[in-house]
Scaffold this motif. Structure first.
Motif, PDB file in Angstrom:
ATOM      1  N   TYR A 243      -0.583  60.361-100.336  1.00 18.34           N
ATOM      2  CA  TYR A 243      -1.194  61.575 -99.795  1.00 18.34           C
ATOM      3  C   TYR A 243      -0.473  62.869-100.189  1.00 18.34           C
ATOM      4  N   GLY A 244       0.738  62.774-100.750  1.00 21.87           N
ATOM      5  CA  GLY A 244       1.546  63.965-100.946  1.00 21.87           C
ATOM      6  C   GLY A 244       1.680  64.391-102.388  1.00 21.87           C
ATOM      7  N   ALA A 245       2.895  64.814-102.746  1.00 17.59           N
ATOM      8  CA  ALA A 245       3.127  65.431-104.051  1.00 17.59           C
ATOM      9  C   ALA A 245       2.807  64.499-105.207  1.00 17.59           C
ATOM     10  N   PHE A 246       3.088  63.223-105.088  1.00 19.82           N
ATOM     11  CA  PHE A 246       2.854  62.304-106.189  1.00 19.82           C
ATOM     12  C   PHE A 246       1.390  61.895-106.315  1.00 19.82           C
ATOM     13  N   ALA A 247       0.569  62.301-105.348  1.00 19.49           N
ATOM     14  CA  ALA A 247      -0.868  62.000-105.422  1.00 19.49           C
ATOM     15  C   ALA A 247      -1.633  63.085-106.162  1.00 19.49           C
ATOM     16  N   SER A 248      -0.946  64.138-106.592  1.00 21.62           N
ATOM     17  CA  SER A 248      -1.575  65.246-107.315  1.00 21.62           C
ATOM     18  C   SER A 248      -0.944  65.371-108.693  1.00 21.62           C
ATOM     19  N   PRO A 249      -1.737  65.672-109.719  1.00 18.64           N
ATOM     20  CA  PRO A 249      -1.155  65.791-111.066  1.00 18.64           C
ATOM     21  C   PRO A 249      -0.080  66.868-111.167  1.00 18.64           C
ATOM     22  N   GLN A 254      11.292  68.076-104.460  1.00 15.38           N
ATOM     23  CA  GLN A 254      12.677  68.520-104.590  1.00 15.38           C
ATOM     24  C   GLN A 254      13.489  67.961-103.426  1.00 15.38           C
ATOM     25  N   VAL A 255      14.566  67.252-103.761  1.00 19.54           N
ATOM     26  CA  VAL A 255      15.454  66.670-102.754  1.00 19.54           C
ATOM     27  C   VAL A 255      16.833  67.289-102.938  1.00 19.54           C
ATOM     28  N   SER A 256      17.365  67.871-101.867  1.00 21.09           N
ATOM     29  CA  SER A 256      18.675  68.521-101.915  1.00 21.09           C
ATOM     30  C   SER A 256      19.524  68.013-100.767  1.00 21.09           C
ATOM     31  N   LYS A 265      23.512  66.568 -94.711  1.00 20.68           N
ATOM     32  CA  LYS A 265      22.242  67.239 -94.466  1.00 20.68           C
ATOM     33  C   LYS A 265      21.408  67.128 -95.729  1.00 20.68           C
ATOM     34  N   LEU A 266      20.212  66.558 -95.609  1.00 24.51           N
ATOM     35  CA  LEU A 266      19.347  66.306 -96.755  1.00 24.51           C
ATOM     36  C   LEU A 266      17.959  66.885 -96.482  1.00 24.51           C
ATOM     37  N   THR A 267      17.381  67.501 -97.504  1.00 23.02           N
ATOM     38  CA  THR A 267      16.063  68.116 -97.394  1.00 23.02           C
ATOM     39  C   THR A 267      15.129  67.490 -98.409  1.00 23.02           C
ATOM     40  N   TRP A 268      13.965  67.051 -97.942  1.00 22.06           N
ATOM     41  CA  TRP A 268      12.903  66.463 -98.777  1.00 22.06           C
ATOM     42  C   TRP A 268      11.730  67.448 -98.722  1.00 22.06           C
ATOM     43  N   ASP A 269      11.436  68.076 -99.868  1.00 21.21           N
ATOM     44  CA  ASP A 269      10.449  69.159 -99.876  1.00 21.21           C
ATOM     45  C   ASP A 269       9.403  68.898-100.961  1.00 21.21           C
ATOM     46  N   GLU A 270       8.168  68.653-100.546  1.00 19.39           N
ATOM     47  CA  GLU A 270       7.065  68.407-101.475  1.00 19.39           C
ATOM     48  C   GLU A 270       6.266  69.695-101.678  1.00 19.39           C
ATOM     49  N   ALA A 271       5.719  69.840-102.895  1.00 18.03           N
ATOM     50  CA  ALA A 271       4.915  71.019-103.219  1.00 18.03           C
ATOM     51  C   ALA A 271       3.782  70.623-104.158  1.00 18.03           C
ATOM     52  N   THR A 307       0.606  71.465 -98.451  1.00 18.54           N
ATOM     53  CA  THR A 307       0.580  70.704 -99.712  1.00 18.54           C
ATOM     54  C   THR A 307       1.628  69.597 -99.748  1.00 18.54           C
ATOM     55  N   GLY A 308       2.081  69.160 -98.619  1.00 22.18           N
ATOM     56  CA  GLY A 308       3.035  68.053 -98.633  1.00 22.18           C
ATOM     57  C   GLY A 308       3.951  68.071 -97.428  1.00 22.18           C
ATOM     58  N   ILE A 309       4.865  67.140 -97.412  1.00 17.94           N
ATOM     59  CA  ILE A 309       5.783  66.978 -96.283  1.00 17.94           C
ATOM     60  C   ILE A 309       7.071  67.738 -96.547  1.00 17.94           C
ATOM     61  N   HIS A 310       7.559  68.380 -95.513  1.00 16.76           N
ATOM     62  CA  HIS A 310       8.900  68.968 -95.524  1.00 16.76           C
ATOM     63  C   HIS A 310       9.718  68.212 -94.482  1.00 16.76           C
ATOM     64  N   CYS A 311      10.749  67.529 -94.935  1.00 20.03           N
ATOM     65  CA  CYS A 311      11.529  66.656 -94.050  1.00 20.03           C
ATOM     66  C   CYS A 311      13.003  66.993 -94.189  1.00 20.03           C
TER      67      CYS A 311
END
Length: 320
Positions: A243-249, A254-256, A265-271, A307-311
């Protein structure tokens, strides 16, 4: 001599029960030593009748059990009453001291036996935990072996079906191999831990290295934390693929991560993912995200953006 010392250590810890003859001989030696100490003390303090026999009761009980300890206490009381190195009579004061000695000796015997029973229970618990850990490892190894067999079977079946479509097979083949590599990494992490970047690469690799970016310094994760994070990353990556970033061309992830003291502290940010119009009821994945890091004094916060999950994740990293 070494074997005798080892046997004495096992008897002292309650792991081995000596013979009655050996226990009685040991108690007799303790009584003789206590009597010799009492004889030496009589030159300084003639009214010390029973105190030197208390260590004899303790050691006899620890080595031979409560029965031998009780017999040692009674014999010590008799020796203290009959032997008079100071020349004083067996008056009421000595009888009162004997009663006090027997009371304390009874408490010593009870304390030694109570300690040995607790130690025996702890050893039994430790043995059961060891057996359960060995059984768990056996099950995990067996499940991992079966998973590898299933992956190999799926790989062979798809290759047979798509052998005349090399372009399609080329994309599927890389993903299946990447998934197998990720499973191997997780299995190794359960035993020894792994680097955070390697863990992310193994989980995200099947979706293509140009679809994500990793920002952070090398960080080695202990085994249990590595497995917990692997479960979280797998859940997030699967969700991104559906459903997220990898489902769109054009989708991108970005993982930091950063470390401050012992806190990660880790951030998972889809766009650029497809629009999220509806968020369903919380399922197993949501519960996993919330609970996986609780044992590491951590938490996970998830926000469903357009447009995606921010975790964001934060937890304590135990020393390796």
């Amino acid at each position: 001599m070494t074997r005798l010392i080892d046997d004495i250590k096992r008897v002292w810890r309650g792991e081995q029960q000596p013979s009655l003859t050996w226990s009685c001989l040991f108690a007799a030696v303790c009584l003789i030593a206590a009597t010799a100490v009492r004889y030496g003390m009589a030159h300084l303090r003639p009214d010390v009748f029973f105190t030197p026999y208390m260590p004899a009761v303790f050691f006899a009980t620890a080595m031979g059990g409560s029965g031998v300890g009780l017999a040692t206490a009674i014999l010590g009381a008799g020796l203290g009453l009959m032997l008079d190195f100071g020349g004083g009579p067996a008056d009421g004061a000595r009888l009162a001291l004997m009663a006090m000695y027997l009371t304390v000796a009874a408490l010593v015997i009870w304390g030694v036996n109570h300690y040995r029973s607790l130690a025996a229970k702890q050893r039994e618990i430790a043995r059961r935990l060891t057996e359960e850990e060995q059984y768990r490892k056996l099950l995990v190894d067996e499940l991992h072996h079966r998973l590898k067999n299933k992956t190999s079977t799926i790989h062979a079946v798809l290759h047979q079906v798509l052998h005349d479509q090399p372009q399609v097979w080329g994309r599927i083949d890389q993903r299946i191999r990447a998934l197998a590599t990720a499973d191997d990494l997780i299995a190794r992490a359960d035993a020894q831990g792994c680097d955070l970047k390697d863990l992310l690469m193994s989980e995200l690799g099947p979706y293509g290295h140009v679809r994500f970016e990793l920002n952070g310094d090398p960080l080695f994760l202990p085994a249990k934390l590595a497995v917990s994070l692997a479960l979280i990353f797998h859940e997030l990556a699967t969700n991104a693929g559906k459903y997220g970033a990898f489902a769109s061309p054009r989708g991108f992830l970005q993982v930091s991560w950063t470390m401050q003291d012992d806190r990660l502290k880790l951030t998972w940010d889809e766009a650029e993912g497809p629009p999220i119009n509806h968020v369903g009821k919380p399922g197993f994945g949501t519960k996993l995200l919330k609970a996986a890091l609780s044992s590491f004094d951590g938490k996970t916060e998830t926000t469903f953006l357009a447009t995606g999950i921010h975790c964001t994740m934060q937890c304590r990293v135990p020393p390796s």
